[in-house]
Design an enzyme around this catalytic site. Structure first.
Site, PDB file in Angstrom:
ATOM      1  N   SER A  99      19.806   6.465   5.060  1.00  0.00           N
ATOM      2  CA  SER A  99      18.426   6.041   5.184  1.00  0.00           C
ATOM      3  C   SER A  99      18.172   4.783   4.353  1.00  0.00           C
ATOM      4  CB  SER A  99      17.513   7.208   4.792  1.00  0.00           C
ATOM      5  OG  SER A  99      16.222   7.027   5.281  1.00  0.00           O
ATOM      6  N   ASP A 112      17.449  10.279  16.307  1.00  0.00           N
ATOM      7  CA  ASP A 112      16.727   9.877  15.102  1.00  0.00           C
ATOM      8  C   ASP A 112      15.415   9.203  15.487  1.00  0.00           C
ATOM      9  OD1 ASP A 112      15.857   8.958  12.630  1.00  0.00           O
ATOM     10  OD2 ASP A 112      17.860   8.336  11.978  1.00  0.00           O
ATOM     11  N   HIS A 147      17.806  12.498  11.958  1.00  0.00           N
ATOM     12  CA  HIS A 147      18.042  11.758  10.711  1.00  0.00           C
ATOM     13  C   HIS A 147      18.858  12.653   9.768  1.00  0.00           C
ATOM     14  CE1 HIS A 147      17.134   8.230   8.381  1.00  0.00           C
ATOM     15  NE2 HIS A 147      16.545   8.902   7.406  1.00  0.00           N
TER      16      HIS A 147
END
Length: 622
Positions: free
Chosen positions: A185, A291, A319
């Site tokens: 991320s 995602d 994610h």
């Protein structure tokens, strides 16, 4: 730690040495005796305006025996804003320290696994977070310099200090200068950004679910995504820092991220794709095809701009870190990757297939590269039901219309494919005569006439037909936590190597949205400047859909849906219009493997409703 259920990965050693398979690094150093220390590195900026150059805290753990023997070690680095505010990994681990401020708990397993194998692990607090001075700027110069300057320090090119404000220097004489950056991320995003500077010493990066352009995190071809704001994210990650005043820095974030969705200098500063030609580091990437936080356009555009040795994993999950969806294979791959690019082990990892793709839950296939497809042009045409037509190689004629309004979503548009809908138009291939692999980044060109001076466009690709997929919109985006643990490396007091096992969360569906895209029609000429729309006048705009690699099975149907405001993802216009689509001037550039779709006329299924979309939130979910 749960007794009797530990799969100790430290026991995983390389196969017997041979000419073809050299031994990799093995756990020969005592993790409990490792050197644990902090260096504060000067990044050459004054983000908090206190008149002093900002210093970032780099918490270090490295093998004591190697240092005593004068052996230098390479570095695995994770630079993050989350070490005190939000945590890292599936279990949201935070850094911990002893009473003297010495680092004890290093989040994730990188230290447990790699330090005994002769690596140092360096966890960097981005400026303005945890123990670092300065202010975060959400992907801008402060964030990137926070990590780049640590790479420089590890190579003897920047100043490091023993404290946050003192004058006593420290150097990294124990480092070989070879650095591999890793992170999921925001952390992986910083790795992308540092690689895009071309900094010497950065040998490889491992971005996981990472952003390549912050514009494409907060905006989509002129439309504002419902992702919060840079200033809001800055306030979140700067909680529990050293107390520095970042109000002025946050005001700059608000001023730069204009609400109209235009691409400007603020976004250019945070667009690493534009500097991809500078990347010298190899890349091992992972991204979830489901995602809905860091949209897949971020890996797609980055991947196609790179010209380095690289490999990618694409999962059906959202994610999610590969450690939590394909753990053993990921740790083995990561071990070989770092051994090759940081230690110079000739283990052949660079010769393995360029892409590994999850086709069904836990069913993986390798292919030489991504993307695997090349574009074919498909065109919509009217059918027997108003607003429901066909998608093929022959251009249609006439028009189709829908009316935009608040409260609409892509799921509702897709749920009843046989029916006329006031909010969208739908075009289907018919039943496919053979499997169709869509691999790459699709683009849709729409010629639309709005009834008002403001208009949004959304487009989605839908695979209609029964399937079992990872539940990527579920609570943990395709995985479930188990009650058992497994251990990946060595443990020490306050820092164990054991993590909850996970399993696959799958769901049966009658349709699957495989790609989404959104745009502001006012940006039809340029992403940098809106153009006034005249009601009743046609405008042609091309915009991107999410990058993907998906096989639409034989017998299923692929549909293109065009609508207005997909309220689950984008903000609506000030006036909601009726939009008329010119079918003869509308098309889909679809990246496919082999020839285009071969299909026979067939009725669309009356599909069960798709799984509901997960709440779209900022990177705090990272």
């Amino acid at each position: 730690m749960l007794a009797g259920i530990l799969a100790v990965a430290a026991a995983v050693v390389a196969a017997p040495q041979s000419a073809a398979k050299p031994r990799g690094s093995e756990p020969v150093y005592d993790f409990a005796q490792a050197v644990r220390e902090t260096a504060w590195v000067d990044i050459g900026l004054d983000g908090d305006g206190d008149g002093r150059s900002d210093r970032v805290a780099a918490d270090i753990i490295r093998p004591k025996e190697a240092a005593a023997q004068g052996k230098k070690v390479p570095v695995i680095m994770d630079a993050s804003p989350y070490y005190s505010c939000c945590g890292r990994g599936n279990e949201s681990e935070l850094k911990t320290y002893d009473s003297a401020g010495r680092p004890v708990g290093f989040p994730l397993y990188y230290d447990n696994f790699f330090v005994p194998r002769g690596y140092a692990v360096v966890l960097v607090d981005l400026a303005g977070t945890n123990k670092s001075r300065g202010c975060t700027d959400i992907g801008g110069p402060s964030d990137i310099n926070s990590a780049r300057k640590v790479v420089d320090w590890l190579n003897g090119r920047a100043n490091g200090y023993t404290t946050a404000t003192g004058s006593a220097r420290t150097n990294a004489s124990w480092s070989t200068g070879a650095v591999g950056m890793i992170g999921k991320s925001y952390d992986g995003t910083v790795a992308n950004g540092v690689a895009a500077t071309g900094v010497d010493g950065l040998k490889t990066i491992v971005p996981i679910g990472a952003i390549s352009s912050w514009y494409d995190y907060y905006r989509s071809d002129g439309a504002s995504l419902r992702q919060g704001s840079p200033a809001g994210l800055a306030q979140t990650v700067s909680q529990r820092n050293g107390g520095q005043n970042c109000g002025a820095a946050n005001q700059k974030l608000t001023a730069g991220a204009t609400s109209n969705g235009d691409y400007n200098a603020f976004w250019l500063d945070r667009d690493y794709v534009q500097s991809a030609s500078k990347v010298k580091a190899s890349v091992l990437a992972s991204h979830g095809l489901g995602d809905l936080n860091v949209k897949t356009i971020n890996f797609g555009q980055w991947w196609e701009a790179l010209n380095v040795e690289r490999k990618i994993w694409l999962t059906q999950a959202g994610h999610v870190d590969p450690f939590d969806y394909r753990r053993s294979a990921w740790v083995d791959t990561l071990h070989k990757w770092f051994d090759h690019y940081l230690l110079g082990v000739d283990n052949g990892i660079e010769k393995t297939p360029g892409a590994s793709v999850e086709r069904e839950p836990d069913v993986w296939v390798d292919q030489p590269a991504w993307p695997a497809g090349s574009a074919v042009t498909l065109r919509p045409a009217s059918g027997g039901t108003p607003g429901v037509g066909t998608l093929g190689t022959t251009a249609g004629t006439g028009t189709a219309s829908f009316t935009d309004s608040s409260g609409q979503s892509s799921n509702s548009w897709a749920a009843r494919p046989t029916e006329t809908s006031n909010g969208r138009v739908l075009f289907s291939t018919g039943a496919l005569a053979k499997d169709l692999q869509v691999s790459g980044t699709a683009k849709v060109t729409v010629t639309a006439t709005p009834s008002t001076s403001t208009a949004r466009l959304s487009a989605i690709l839908v695979d209609y037909g029964p399937a079992t997929i990872r539940n990527y919109t579920g609570p943990k985006e395709g995985i479930k936590n188990e009650l058992t643990q497994s251990c990946w490396g060595s443990s020490a007091t306050g820092n164990d190597a054991c993590y909850l096992n996970t399993s696959t969360d799958s769901v049966s569906v009658g349709l699957n949205i495989i790609s989404r895209g959104w745009a502001d029609l006012a940006n039809y000429r340029s992403l940098s400047q809106e153009s006034p729309l005249t009601p009743g006048q046609p405008y042609t705009m091309t915009f991107r859909l999410a990058s993907t690699d998906h096989v639409v099975p034989r017998g299923h149907q692929l549909a293109l849906i065009i609508g207005g405001t997909d309220g689950s993802f984008i903000s609506g216009p000030s006036q909601y219009p009726k939009i008329t689509v010119d079918l003869g001037k509308t098309s889909l550039a679809l990246p496919v493997v082999g020839s285009g779709p071969s299909a026979v006329p067939a009725a669309l299924p009356v599909a069960p409703a798709q799984i509901a979309p997960a709440a779209v939130s900022g990177l705090e979910r990272g």
